[in-house]
Write a protein that holds these residues in place. Structure first.
Motif, PDB file in Angstrom:
ATOM      1  N   ALA A  73       0.835  -1.200   0.000  1.00 37.87           N
ATOM      2  CA  ALA A  73       0.000   0.000   0.000  1.00 37.87           C
ATOM      3  C   ALA A  73       0.871   1.252   0.000  1.00 37.87           C
ATOM      4  CB  ALA A  73      -0.924  -0.018   1.214  1.00 37.87           C
ATOM      5  N   ALA A  74       2.004   1.182   0.697  1.00 33.89           N
ATOM      6  CA  ALA A  74       2.888   2.341   0.765  1.00 33.89           C
ATOM      7  C   ALA A  74       3.735   2.481  -0.500  1.00 33.89           C
ATOM      8  CB  ALA A  74       3.804   2.213   1.986  1.00 33.89           C
ATOM      9  N   GLY A  75       3.645   1.509  -1.412  1.00 36.55           N
ATOM     10  CA  GLY A  75       4.389   1.585  -2.660  1.00 36.55           C
ATOM     11  C   GLY A  75       5.886   1.554  -2.454  1.00 36.55           C
ATOM     12  N   LEU A  76       6.346   0.619  -1.620  1.00 37.47           N
ATOM     13  CA  LEU A  76       7.785   0.532  -1.367  1.00 37.47           C
ATOM     14  C   LEU A  76       8.539   0.336  -2.671  1.00 37.47           C
ATOM     15  CD1 LEU A  76       8.093  -1.808   1.735  1.00 37.47           C
ATOM     16  CD2 LEU A  76       8.689   0.600   1.595  1.00 37.47           C
ATOM     17  N   PRO A  77       9.645   1.063  -2.851  1.00 33.45           N
ATOM     18  CA  PRO A  77      10.416   0.878  -4.075  1.00 33.45           C
ATOM     19  C   PRO A  77      11.074  -0.501  -4.094  1.00 33.45           C
ATOM     20  CG  PRO A  77      11.592   2.301  -2.551  1.00 33.45           C
ATOM     21  CD  PRO A  77      10.235   2.037  -1.947  1.00 33.45           C
ATOM     22  N   LEU A  78      11.290  -1.026  -5.304  1.00 34.84           N
ATOM     23  CA  LEU A  78      11.928  -2.332  -5.453  1.00 34.84           C
ATOM     24  C   LEU A  78      13.319  -2.347  -4.838  1.00 34.84           C
ATOM     25  CD1 LEU A  78      11.203  -3.673  -9.028  1.00 34.84           C
ATOM     26  CD2 LEU A  78      10.959  -4.902  -6.880  1.00 34.84           C
ATOM     27  N   SER A  79      13.967  -1.192  -4.791  1.00 33.13           N
ATOM     28  CA  SER A  79      15.349  -1.165  -4.339  1.00 33.13           C
ATOM     29  C   SER A  79      15.464  -1.106  -2.818  1.00 33.13           C
ATOM     30  CB  SER A  79      16.058   0.046  -4.945  1.00 33.13           C
ATOM     31  OG  SER A  79      15.365   1.218  -4.569  1.00 33.13           O
TER      32      SER A  79
ATOM     33  N   ASP B 212       8.414 -11.362 -11.540  1.00 35.72           N
ATOM     34  CA  ASP B 212       7.817 -11.508 -12.872  1.00 35.72           C
ATOM     35  C   ASP B 212       8.535 -10.552 -13.831  1.00 35.72           C
ATOM     36  OD1 ASP B 212       6.739  -8.974 -12.435  1.00 35.72           O
ATOM     37  OD2 ASP B 212       4.725  -9.714 -11.994  1.00 35.72           O
ATOM     38  N   LEU B 213       8.153 -10.604 -15.080  1.00 37.07           N
ATOM     39  CA  LEU B 213       8.848  -9.799 -16.092  1.00 37.07           C
ATOM     40  C   LEU B 213       8.721  -8.305 -15.816  1.00 37.07           C
ATOM     41  CD1 LEU B 213      10.446  -9.636 -18.731  1.00 37.07           C
ATOM     42  CD2 LEU B 213       8.273  -9.770 -19.979  1.00 37.07           C
ATOM     43  N   ALA B 214       7.544  -7.854 -15.382  1.00 40.90           N
ATOM     44  CA  ALA B 214       7.354  -6.423 -15.119  1.00 40.90           C
ATOM     45  C   ALA B 214       8.299  -5.950 -14.020  1.00 40.90           C
ATOM     46  CB  ALA B 214       5.897  -6.150 -14.737  1.00 40.90           C
ATOM     47  N   GLN B 215       8.504  -6.782 -13.008  1.00 40.35           N
ATOM     48  CA  GLN B 215       9.415  -6.407 -11.919  1.00 40.35           C
ATOM     49  C   GLN B 215      10.862  -6.344 -12.410  1.00 40.35           C
ATOM     50  OE1 GLN B 215       7.703  -9.520  -9.356  1.00 40.35           O
ATOM     51  NE2 GLN B 215       7.698  -7.978  -7.742  1.00 40.35           N
TER      52      GLN B 215
ATOM     53  N   ILE C   8      13.421  -2.909 -12.652  1.00 40.86           N
ATOM     54  CA  ILE C   8      14.757  -2.788 -12.064  1.00 40.86           C
ATOM     55  C   ILE C   8      15.736  -2.195 -13.077  1.00 40.86           C
ATOM     56  CG2 ILE C   8      16.740  -4.098 -11.183  1.00 40.86           C
ATOM     57  CD1 ILE C   8      14.654  -6.067  -9.958  1.00 40.86           C
ATOM     58  N   ASP C   9      15.697  -2.696 -14.292  1.00 38.34           N
ATOM     59  CA  ASP C   9      16.631  -2.210 -15.314  1.00 38.34           C
ATOM     60  C   ASP C   9      16.242  -2.778 -16.668  1.00 38.34           C
ATOM     61  OD1 ASP C   9      19.022  -1.048 -16.403  1.00 38.34           O
ATOM     62  OD2 ASP C   9      19.985  -3.020 -16.301  1.00 38.34           O
ATOM     63  N   ARG C  10      16.367  -1.953 -17.692  1.00 35.69           N
ATOM     64  CA  ARG C  10      16.257  -2.448 -19.063  1.00 35.69           C
ATOM     65  C   ARG C  10      17.453  -1.928 -19.827  1.00 35.69           C
ATOM     66  NH1 ARG C  10      10.097  -2.686 -21.398  1.00 35.69           N
ATOM     67  NH2 ARG C  10      11.136  -3.725 -23.116  1.00 35.69           N
TER      68      ARG C  10
ATOM     69  N   ALA D  95      22.605  -4.563 -11.618  1.00 36.59           N
ATOM     70  CA  ALA D  95      21.379  -3.853 -11.197  1.00 36.59           C
ATOM     71  C   ALA D  95      20.488  -4.774 -10.374  1.00 36.59           C
ATOM     72  CB  ALA D  95      20.622  -3.343 -12.428  1.00 36.59           C
ATOM     73  N   LEU D  96      20.420  -6.041 -10.762  1.00 36.07           N
ATOM     74  CA  LEU D  96      19.583  -6.982 -10.011  1.00 36.07           C
ATOM     75  C   LEU D  96      20.134  -7.178  -8.601  1.00 36.07           C
ATOM     76  CD1 LEU D  96      17.157  -8.970 -10.143  1.00 36.07           C
ATOM     77  CD2 LEU D  96      18.847 -10.748 -10.637  1.00 36.07           C
ATOM     78  N   VAL D  97      21.443  -7.374  -8.506  1.00 38.66           N
ATOM     79  CA  VAL D  97      22.065  -7.583  -7.192  1.00 38.66           C
ATOM     80  C   VAL D  97      21.832  -6.366  -6.304  1.00 38.66           C
ATOM     81  CG1 VAL D  97      24.291  -7.819  -6.007  1.00 38.66           C
ATOM     82  CG2 VAL D  97      23.764  -9.254  -7.992  1.00 38.66           C
ATOM     83  N   ARG D  98      21.974  -5.176  -6.861  1.00 40.79           N
ATOM     84  CA  ARG D  98      21.758  -3.947  -6.093  1.00 40.79           C
ATOM     85  C   ARG D  98      20.304  -3.855  -5.639  1.00 40.79           C
ATOM     86  NH1 ARG D  98      22.079   0.022  -9.735  1.00 40.79           N
ATOM     87  NH2 ARG D  98      24.102  -0.793 -10.364  1.00 40.79           N
ATOM     88  N   ALA D  99      19.379  -4.144  -6.537  1.00 46.28           N
ATOM     89  CA  ALA D  99      17.950  -4.007  -6.217  1.00 46.28           C
ATOM     90  C   ALA D  99      17.528  -4.963  -5.103  1.00 46.28           C
ATOM     91  CB  ALA D  99      17.111  -4.250  -7.461  1.00 46.28           C
ATOM     92  N   LEU D 100      18.201  -6.106  -5.021  1.00 46.79           N
ATOM     93  CA  LEU D 100      17.816  -7.101  -4.020  1.00 46.79           C
ATOM     94  C   LEU D 100      18.692  -7.013  -2.771  1.00 46.79           C
ATOM     95  CD1 LEU D 100      17.113 -10.203  -6.305  1.00 46.79           C
ATOM     96  CD2 LEU D 100      15.516  -8.475  -5.445  1.00 46.79           C
ATOM     97  N   GLY D 101      19.565  -6.011  -2.710  1.00 46.63           N
ATOM     98  CA  GLY D 101      20.468  -5.910  -1.573  1.00 46.63           C
ATOM     99  C   GLY D 101      21.328  -7.153  -1.472  1.00 46.63           C
ATOM    100  N   GLY D 102      21.834  -7.585  -2.603  1.00 44.07           N
ATOM    101  CA  GLY D 102      22.549  -8.864  -2.678  1.00 44.07           C
ATOM    102  C   GLY D 102      24.034  -8.731  -2.398  1.00 44.07           C
ATOM    103  N   GLY D 103      24.627  -9.857  -2.035  1.00 46.13           N
ATOM    104  CA  GLY D 103      26.062  -9.914  -1.815  1.00 46.13           C
ATOM    105  C   GLY D 103      26.544 -11.333  -2.061  1.00 46.13           C
ATOM    106  N   GLY D 104      27.761 -11.601  -1.598  1.00 47.82           N
ATOM    107  CA  GLY D 104      28.308 -12.939  -1.763  1.00 47.82           C
ATOM    108  C   GLY D 104      29.403 -12.967  -2.811  1.00 47.82           C
ATOM    109  N   ARG D 105      29.983 -14.136  -2.976  1.00 45.38           N
ATOM    110  CA  ARG D 105      31.133 -14.264  -3.876  1.00 45.38           C
ATOM    111  C   ARG D 105      30.819 -14.946  -5.185  1.00 45.38           C
ATOM    112  NH1 ARG D 105      34.877 -16.204   0.386  1.00 45.38           N
ATOM    113  NH2 ARG D 105      35.499 -17.771  -1.118  1.00 45.38           N
ATOM    114  N   GLU D 106      29.698 -15.689  -5.217  1.00 46.40           N
ATOM    115  CA  GLU D 106      29.349 -16.334  -6.490  1.00 46.40           C
ATOM    116  C   GLU D 106      27.848 -16.454  -6.649  1.00 46.40           C
ATOM    117  OE1 GLU D 106      31.862 -19.753  -6.151  1.00 46.40           O
ATOM    118  OE2 GLU D 106      30.422 -20.863  -4.949  1.00 46.40           O
ATOM    119  N   VAL D 107      27.459 -16.710  -7.881  1.00 42.82           N
ATOM    120  CA  VAL D 107      26.050 -16.835  -8.228  1.00 42.82           C
ATOM    121  C   VAL D 107      25.868 -18.181  -8.926  1.00 42.82           C
ATOM    122  CG1 VAL D 107      24.151 -15.874  -9.582  1.00 42.82           C
ATOM    123  CG2 VAL D 107      25.858 -14.339  -8.575  1.00 42.82           C
TER     124      VAL D 107
END
Ligand SMILES: Nc1nc2c(c(=O)[nH]1)N[C@H]1C(S)=C(S)[C@@H](COP(=O)(O)O)O[C@H]1N2
Ligand SMILES: [Mo]
Length: 173
Positions: free
Chosen positions: A18-24, A57-60, A64-66, A89-101
């Motif tokens: 409801a508050a429209g939290l940003p994806l990031s 989903d695709l819209a999300q 994040i980035d096109r 951009a995906l890693v940043r948007a999800l607050g991601g970290g780590g050494r490998e994917v």
């Protein structure tokens, strides 16, 4: 019957929507997907919309980035333009970290990409080739691709094997 705790946490997610939290929003609940989930991300992320996972989903992904680039590939007899979300951009948007994917496909093929590789080289999680979404028979709906023509080392077996098509899941660790 759901526990009181799960009712409360479901309520929190609804408030976030409801508050429209940003994806990031690192550490916040992501919006729930409205369309078909095409990518699930687990592991070292702080933004989630499911039990320890981000289901997108695709819209999300588009939100994040096109980004796009044009390159030749081992799979096409012409140069093609890939469009999608950059790994960085995906890693940043999800607050991601780590050494490998660890990238896993619909057919359970998987490849382990060094995080630095995922963040560099303009790596794209492509959702479109030449402006069209990619069917499962055409290696979609998501395909990890590199700008193979931009540096000789990218056009090698190592990077071809990291070019996971029919991508379904990413685990950051
Ligand atoms: N989903 C999926 N992606 C994959 C593979 C696979 O078997 N399944 N093989 C990888 C490897 S090792 C290479 S060299 C290329 C091969 O693609 P091709 O089978 O279309 O030639 O795709 C990569 N991505
Ligand atoms: Mo390969």
């Amino acid at each position: 019957m759901p526990s009181r705790r799960s009712i409360l946490s479901a309520g929190l997610v609804t408030c976030g929507l409801a508050a429209g939290l940003p994806l990031s929003g690192v550490g916040h609940a992501l919006e729930a997907p409205k369309g078909a989930v095409i990518l699930s991300v687990t592991g070292a992320i702080t933004a989630t919309n499911a039990e320890r996972a981000a289901r997108l989903d695709l819209a999300q992904l588009d939100a994040i980035d096109r980004s796009s680039f044009t390159t030749g590939t081992p799979w096409h007899d012409r140069k093609v333009t890939f469009e999608g979300v950059r790994g960085a951009a995906l890693v940043r948007a999800l607050g991601g970290g780590g050494r490998e994917v660890i990238a896993t496909a619909l057919n359970d093929y998987s490849a382990t990409l060094p995080m630095e590789d995922f963040l560099r080289h303009g790596l794209l999680i492509a959702s479109r080739v030449d402006g069209r979404t990619i069917g499962v028979r055409e290696k979609g709906p998501l395909w990890i691709v590199y700008p193979y023509d931009s540096a000789p080392h990218l056009n090698t077996g190592v990077y071809h094997s990291r070019s996971v098509w029919q991508l379904a899941r990413l685990e950051l660790r």
